[in-house]
Design an enzyme around this catalytic site. Structure first.
Site, PDB file in Angstrom:
ATOM      1  N   TRP A 117      36.677  52.947  11.722  1.00  0.00           N
ATOM      2  CA  TRP A 117      37.824  53.070  10.866  1.00  0.00           C
ATOM      3  C   TRP A 117      39.005  52.005  10.917  1.00  0.00           C
ATOM      4  O   TRP A 117      39.434  51.746  12.030  1.00  0.00           O
ATOM      5  CB  TRP A 117      38.351  54.475  10.898  1.00  0.00           C
ATOM      6  CG  TRP A 117      39.347  55.009  10.170  1.00  0.00           C
ATOM      7  CD1 TRP A 117      39.434  54.872   8.972  1.00  0.00           C
ATOM      8  CD2 TRP A 117      40.529  55.641  10.667  1.00  0.00           C
ATOM      9  NE1 TRP A 117      40.638  55.566   8.314  1.00  0.00           N
ATOM     10  CE2 TRP A 117      41.520  55.824   9.521  1.00  0.00           C
ATOM     11  CE3 TRP A 117      41.423  55.850  11.826  1.00  0.00           C
ATOM     12  CZ2 TRP A 117      42.845  56.539   9.787  1.00  0.00           C
ATOM     13  CZ3 TRP A 117      42.345  56.597  11.938  1.00  0.00           C
ATOM     14  CH2 TRP A 117      43.134  56.696  10.740  1.00  0.00           C
TER      15      TRP A 117
ATOM     16  N   ASP B 168      37.825  60.271  18.786  1.00  0.00           N
ATOM     17  CA  ASP B 168      38.205  60.563  17.448  1.00  0.00           C
ATOM     18  C   ASP B 168      37.368  61.669  16.708  1.00  0.00           C
ATOM     19  O   ASP B 168      36.232  61.330  16.366  1.00  0.00           O
ATOM     20  CB  ASP B 168      38.421  59.345  16.624  1.00  0.00           C
ATOM     21  CG  ASP B 168      39.135  59.587  15.268  1.00  0.00           C
ATOM     22  OD1 ASP B 168      39.465  60.807  15.098  1.00  0.00           O
ATOM     23  OD2 ASP B 168      39.353  58.491  14.632  1.00  0.00           O
TER      24      ASP B 168
ATOM     25  N   LYS C  48      39.739  66.916   6.764  1.00  0.00           N
ATOM     26  CA  LYS C  48      38.424  67.407   6.071  1.00  0.00           C
ATOM     27  C   LYS C  48      38.007  68.878   6.336  1.00  0.00           C
ATOM     28  O   LYS C  48      37.589  69.438   5.316  1.00  0.00           O
ATOM     29  CB  LYS C  48      37.456  66.303   6.747  1.00  0.00           C
ATOM     30  CG  LYS C  48      37.899  64.819   6.961  1.00  0.00           C
ATOM     31  CD  LYS C  48      38.046  64.312   5.360  1.00  0.00           C
ATOM     32  CE  LYS C  48      38.303  62.841   5.552  1.00  0.00           C
ATOM     33  NZ  LYS C  48      39.426  62.240   6.474  1.00  0.00           N
TER      34      LYS C  48
END
Length: 405
Positions: A133, A215, A251
């Site tokens: 990312w 993460d 999310k």
């Protein structure tokens, strides 16, 4: 004369620039596969039913007010988030050597954790996967780290994990370096290590005395199973690691704009909790002082209500199942067309994103000719696929690969 005359124009952030370009496109069959946000089968954003229910209950609670939260946020939220990640029976929780801190989504958890590690532990080198990312690098550099290094991850040849390169790069890392690990649903490849590979990774991390910083942006959202998606973090805790984990609820709760996150901290000694907490408090105080309440209250309300909690688990299964189904349909459509290449990686990958294998020239062709908006790297968001556009996207990929092989 202006103080600002030497300020250079910064580069655009690709995914946001792509979304703007798509929004302004008048082509009827345009498809946005860039933005990392869930969409329904109709291509619409979805506010989870449990979120609506929680918001109504909170709006009717006259005891709530708009006072400042504590610097570390709502304790009920961070405690529930930490238990969700580590499990009720986690040795770290049982021994009172783990805690959570409310942050500004997963990005905020990464930033707070990075600044603490740089300021209080003198960490200067961090490792991130190639690819990763893109914000990892910016966040850690802004947090005070001096050097970012890559470890090999994605193999273009196999369209899968380069475990040998991964392990070799970790073995060559300097002792004490921070290693960013994706807990599940690797962004952007959608390619995760197997259980056996995670064991190998843990052995090297322990051998080289590296600090794991997980993460976790997709717990529950990736597979539909909260426990399965947290298995890697729990394994590292069981192996005795001290670690950080950045959790995002963007999310799995659909709370993208509420910025709900948690930084889970696992230590090897309960006596270290108080001093570590105190220094994290100072980091946050100097950064944004204290977090917002609304999104955290929603998550806390749902996680503490058994009926809503079970409904939420159904919601995340709905989201993960739709993405899995779109993976199947895209692969089938590509294979029916006889699209050049092996497309098994589409269904082998997991989570929101897929690394298609298209190169930069081919990806730009998809945007310009077919109005299928995707990143230059070939990454697509599976959430942008729907039953009504998946065949169009497959045909666009077919035309692109047969034209620009």
């Amino acid at each position: 004369m202006s103080w600002f005359c030497d300020v250079e124009l910064g580069p655009p952030i690709e995914v946001f620039a792509l979304t703007k370009q798509c929004t302004e496109d008048t082509f009827e069959q345009k498809v946005n596969l860039g933005v990392g946000a869930y969409r329904t089968n109709e291509g619409k954003p979805w506010v989870l039913p449990v979120v609506r229910a929680a918001e109504k209950a909170l709006a009717n609670d006259e005891t709530l007010n708009k006072e400042y939260l504590p610097v570390l946020g709502i304790d009920a939220f961070s405690s529930a988030a930490t238990r969700m990640l580590l499990g009720e029976e986690s040795p770290a929780l049982v021994e009172n050597r783990a805690f959570g801190v409310q942050t500004l989504s997963g990005t905020g958890a990464l930033r707070v954790g990075a600044e603490f590690l740089a300021r209080n532990l003198g960490k200067t080198v961090f490792y991130y996967s190639s690819p990763t990312w893109e914000n990892h690098k910016l966040v850690f550099k802004n947090g005070g780290f001096l050097e970012g290094r890559e470890y090999r991850y994605w193999s273009e040849k196999t369209r899968g994990l380069d475990i040998d390169g991964f392990l070799e790069d970790l073995r060559n890392a300097p002792e004490g370096a921070v290693i960013i690990l994706h807990a599940c649903a690797h962004n952007p490849t959608g390619c995760d290590p197997t259980e056996e590979q995670w064991r190998q990774i843990a052995e090297v991390v322990k051998e080289r005395k590296l600090f794991p910083f997980f993460d976790s942006a997709y717990q529950g959202f990736a597979s539909g199973d909260l426990i399965k998606d947290a298995a890697t973090v729990r394994y590292f805790v069981q192996q005795g690691f001290e670690l950080f984990c950045a959790q995002s609820f963007a999310k799995n709760f659909g709370l993208y704009n509420e910025r709900v996150g948690n930084l889970t901290v696992v230590l090897n000694n309960a006596e270290l909790v108080a001093p570590v907490k105190s220094q994290i408090t100072l980091v946050i105080r100097g950064m944004y002082s204290n977090p917002p309440s609304h999104g955290a209250r929603i998550v806390s309300y749902v996680l503490s209500n058994p009926d809503l909690y079970n409904q939420w688990r159904d919601n995340i299964r709905t989201m993960s199942s739709r993405i899995i189904e779109m993976r199947k349909k895209l692969r089938e459509a590509l294979e029916v067309l006889g699209t050049p290449g092996d497309w098994t990686h589409i269904t082998n990958q997991i989570g929101m994103f897929s690394y298609t294998g298209l190169n930069e020239i081919q990806s730009l062709h998809m945007v310009k000719k077919h109005h299928v908006y995707m990143l230059r790297s070939g990454r697509i968001s599976m959430c942008g696929l729907t039953p009504s556009n998946v065949d169009y996207v497959a045909k666009a990929i077919y035309e692109t690969l047969t034209t620009l092989s």
